[in-house]
Design an enzyme around this catalytic site. Structure first.
Site, PDB file in Angstrom:
ATOM      1  N   LYS A  11       1.090  -1.448  -0.209  1.00 59.79           N
ATOM      2  CA  LYS A  11      -0.398   0.173  -0.053  1.00 59.79           C
ATOM      3  C   LYS A  11       0.467   1.169  -0.353  1.00 59.79           C
ATOM      4  O   LYS A  11       1.948   1.327   0.135  1.00 59.79           O
ATOM      5  CB  LYS A  11      -1.034  -0.466   1.507  1.00 59.79           C
ATOM      6  CG  LYS A  11      -2.180  -1.440   0.947  1.00 59.79           C
ATOM      7  CD  LYS A  11      -2.676  -0.665   2.390  1.00 59.79           C
ATOM      8  CE  LYS A  11      -4.066  -2.462   2.256  1.00 59.79           C
ATOM      9  NZ  LYS A  11      -5.168  -2.440   2.978  1.00 59.79           N
ATOM     10  N   TYR A  51     -12.466  -1.875  -3.763  1.00 60.85           N
ATOM     11  CA  TYR A  51     -12.998  -2.113  -2.605  1.00 60.85           C
ATOM     12  C   TYR A  51     -14.485  -2.422  -2.761  1.00 60.85           C
ATOM     13  O   TYR A  51     -15.137  -1.784  -1.344  1.00 60.85           O
ATOM     14  CB  TYR A  51     -12.431  -1.487  -1.800  1.00 60.85           C
ATOM     15  CG  TYR A  51     -10.794  -1.656  -1.302  1.00 60.85           C
ATOM     16  CD1 TYR A  51     -10.508  -2.332  -0.780  1.00 60.85           C
ATOM     17  CD2 TYR A  51      -9.983  -0.795  -1.923  1.00 60.85           C
ATOM     18  CE1 TYR A  51      -9.406  -2.964  -0.338  1.00 60.85           C
ATOM     19  CE2 TYR A  51      -8.358  -1.308  -1.113  1.00 60.85           C
ATOM     20  CZ  TYR A  51      -7.438  -2.496  -0.198  1.00 60.85           C
ATOM     21  OH  TYR A  51      -7.319  -2.736  -0.017  1.00 60.85           O
ATOM     22  N   HIS A 117      -2.440  -5.935   1.131  1.00 62.29           N
ATOM     23  CA  HIS A 117      -3.395  -6.601   0.894  1.00 62.29           C
ATOM     24  C   HIS A 117      -3.560  -7.214   0.528  1.00 62.29           C
ATOM     25  O   HIS A 117      -2.489  -8.130   0.280  1.00 62.29           O
ATOM     26  CB  HIS A 117      -4.362  -5.588   0.261  1.00 62.29           C
ATOM     27  CG  HIS A 117      -5.580  -6.546  -0.464  1.00 62.29           C
ATOM     28  ND1 HIS A 117      -6.728  -6.157  -0.142  1.00 62.29           N
ATOM     29  CD2 HIS A 117      -4.866  -7.355  -1.586  1.00 62.29           C
ATOM     30  CE1 HIS A 117      -7.432  -6.994  -0.188  1.00 62.29           C
ATOM     31  NE2 HIS A 117      -6.859  -7.844  -1.755  1.00 62.29           N
ATOM     32  N   GLU A 128      -9.606 -10.145  -8.223  1.00 66.85           N
ATOM     33  CA  GLU A 128      -8.219  -9.145  -7.593  1.00 66.85           C
ATOM     34  C   GLU A 128      -7.766  -9.512  -8.662  1.00 66.85           C
ATOM     35  O   GLU A 128      -6.791  -8.609  -9.248  1.00 66.85           O
ATOM     36  CB  GLU A 128      -8.434  -9.613  -6.325  1.00 66.85           C
ATOM     37  CG  GLU A 128      -8.944  -9.679  -5.637  1.00 66.85           C
ATOM     38  CD  GLU A 128      -8.741  -9.172  -3.722  1.00 66.85           C
ATOM     39  OE1 GLU A 128      -7.443  -9.441  -3.551  1.00 66.85           O
ATOM     40  OE2 GLU A 128      -9.951  -8.999  -3.225  1.00 66.85           O
TER      41      GLU A 128
HETATM   42  P1  IDP Z   1      -8.006  -6.890   5.229  1.00 70.20           P
HETATM   43  O1  IDP Z   1      -7.747  -6.043   4.505  1.00 70.20           O
HETATM   44  O2  IDP Z   1      -7.652  -7.641   6.318  1.00 70.20           O
HETATM   45  O3  IDP Z   1      -9.154  -8.004   4.431  1.00 70.20           O
HETATM   46  P2  IDP Z   1     -11.366  -5.636   5.347  1.00 70.20           P
HETATM   47  O4  IDP Z   1     -12.014  -6.025   6.391  1.00 70.20           O
HETATM   48  O5  IDP Z   1     -10.709  -5.965   3.761  1.00 70.20           O
HETATM   49  O6  IDP Z   1      -9.504  -6.083   6.328  1.00 70.20           O
HETATM   50  O7  IDP Z   1     -10.925  -4.127   5.041  1.00 70.20           O
HETATM   51  C1  IDP Z   1      -9.580  -3.594   3.409  1.00 70.20           C
HETATM   52  C2  IDP Z   1      -9.061  -2.207   4.349  1.00 70.20           C
HETATM   53  O8  IDP Z   1     -10.012  -1.564   4.904  1.00 70.20           O
HETATM   54  C3  IDP Z   1      -8.278  -2.839   5.412  1.00 70.20           C
HETATM   55  O9  IDP Z   1      -7.140  -3.587   4.664  1.00 70.20           O
HETATM   56  C4  IDP Z   1      -7.562  -1.355   5.706  1.00 70.20           C
HETATM   57  O10 IDP Z   1      -7.137  -0.301   4.730  1.00 70.20           O
HETATM   58  C5  IDP Z   1      -9.722  -0.800   5.808  1.00 70.20           C
HETATM   59  N1  IDP Z   1     -10.095  -0.592   6.875  1.00 70.20           N
HETATM   60  C6  IDP Z   1     -10.260  -1.906   7.357  1.00 70.20           C
HETATM   61  N2  IDP Z   1     -11.134  -1.359   8.064  1.00 70.20           N
HETATM   62  C7  IDP Z   1     -11.190  -0.487   9.028  1.00 70.20           C
HETATM   63  C8  IDP Z   1     -10.800   0.621   9.826  1.00 70.20           C
HETATM   64  O11 IDP Z   1     -11.587  -0.018  10.689  1.00 70.20           O
HETATM   65  N3  IDP Z   1     -10.550   2.255  10.008  1.00 70.20           N
HETATM   66  C9  IDP Z   1     -10.026   2.250   8.744  1.00 70.20           C
HETATM   67  N4  IDP Z   1      -9.835   1.625   7.746  1.00 70.20           N
HETATM   68  C10 IDP Z   1      -9.841   0.593   8.344  1.00 70.20           C
HETATM   69 MG    MG Z   2     -10.479  -7.798   3.160  1.00 72.01          MG
END
Ligand code: IDP
Ligand code: MG
Length: 143
Positions: A11, A51, A117, A128
């Site tokens: 990222k 996303y 990611h 993806e």
């Molecule tokens: P992951 O990347 O671990 O799969 P996801 O729930 O899919 O997590 O969320 C995608 C991305 O969104 C995360 O990697 C993070 O960058 C961001 N994100 C997720 N939850 C939050 C939050 O509660 N606050 C701010 N950013 C978040």
């Molecule tokens: Mg995710």
């Protein structure tokens, strides 16, 4: 049977902090083969599309702003049980919760700026990988 590919992004924060080399080293040392890789900057529209599953979440705007704020690395990784093994290697979404020795524990700045990611299922990995690459980019290695 579990699939053998997953999609990662390094990222913008980790790229800006010059962690590309260290993160790729972790990935290779963990047994993943990098079968396609590129550097690019996502537009806001592209980050929203990637996303889309999170579009109704409160952090969506912040996520799109961050992911389009600077260059990223996108890569297709090849390994048996790729999705699950890579999620273990990167650790929890929030670096404060991430296990010792995981990539997010060591390189993430915060829950939103969390360095890398990783696809969350084989279906997501398929979508993806094709978001960034063509099958032709990695077919020779996968077969
Ligand atoms: P992951 O990347 O671990 O799969 P996801 O729930 O899919 O997590 O969320 C995608 C991305 O969104 C995360 O990697 C993070 O960058 C961001 N994100 C997720 N939850 C939050 C939050 O509660 N606050 C701010 N950013 C978040
Ligand atoms: Mg995710």
């Amino acid at each position: 049977m579990a699939g053998n590919k997953t999609l990662t992004m390094i990222k913008p924060g980790a790229v800006k902090n010059k962690h590309i080399g260290a993160i790729i080293d972790r990935i290779e040392q963990a047994g993943f083969r990098i079968v396609a890789i590129k550097s690019l900057k996502l537009s806001k529209i592209a980050a929203e599309e990637f996303y889309q599953e999170h579009r109704d979440k409160p952090f969506f705007g912040e996520l799109v702003e961050f992911m389009s704020s600077g260059p990223i690395i996108a890569a297709v990784l090849y390994k048996d049980n790729a999705v699950e093994d890579f999620r273990k290697l990167i650790g929890s979404t929030d670096p404060a919760q991430a296990e010792e020795g995981t990539i997010r524990k060591d390189f993430a700045e915060s829950k939103s700026q969390n360095a890398v990611h990783g696809s969350d299922s084989d279906e997501s990995a398929e979508r993806e990988c094709h978001f960034f690459f063509s099958t032709l980019d990695y077919l020779r290695v996968m077969k």
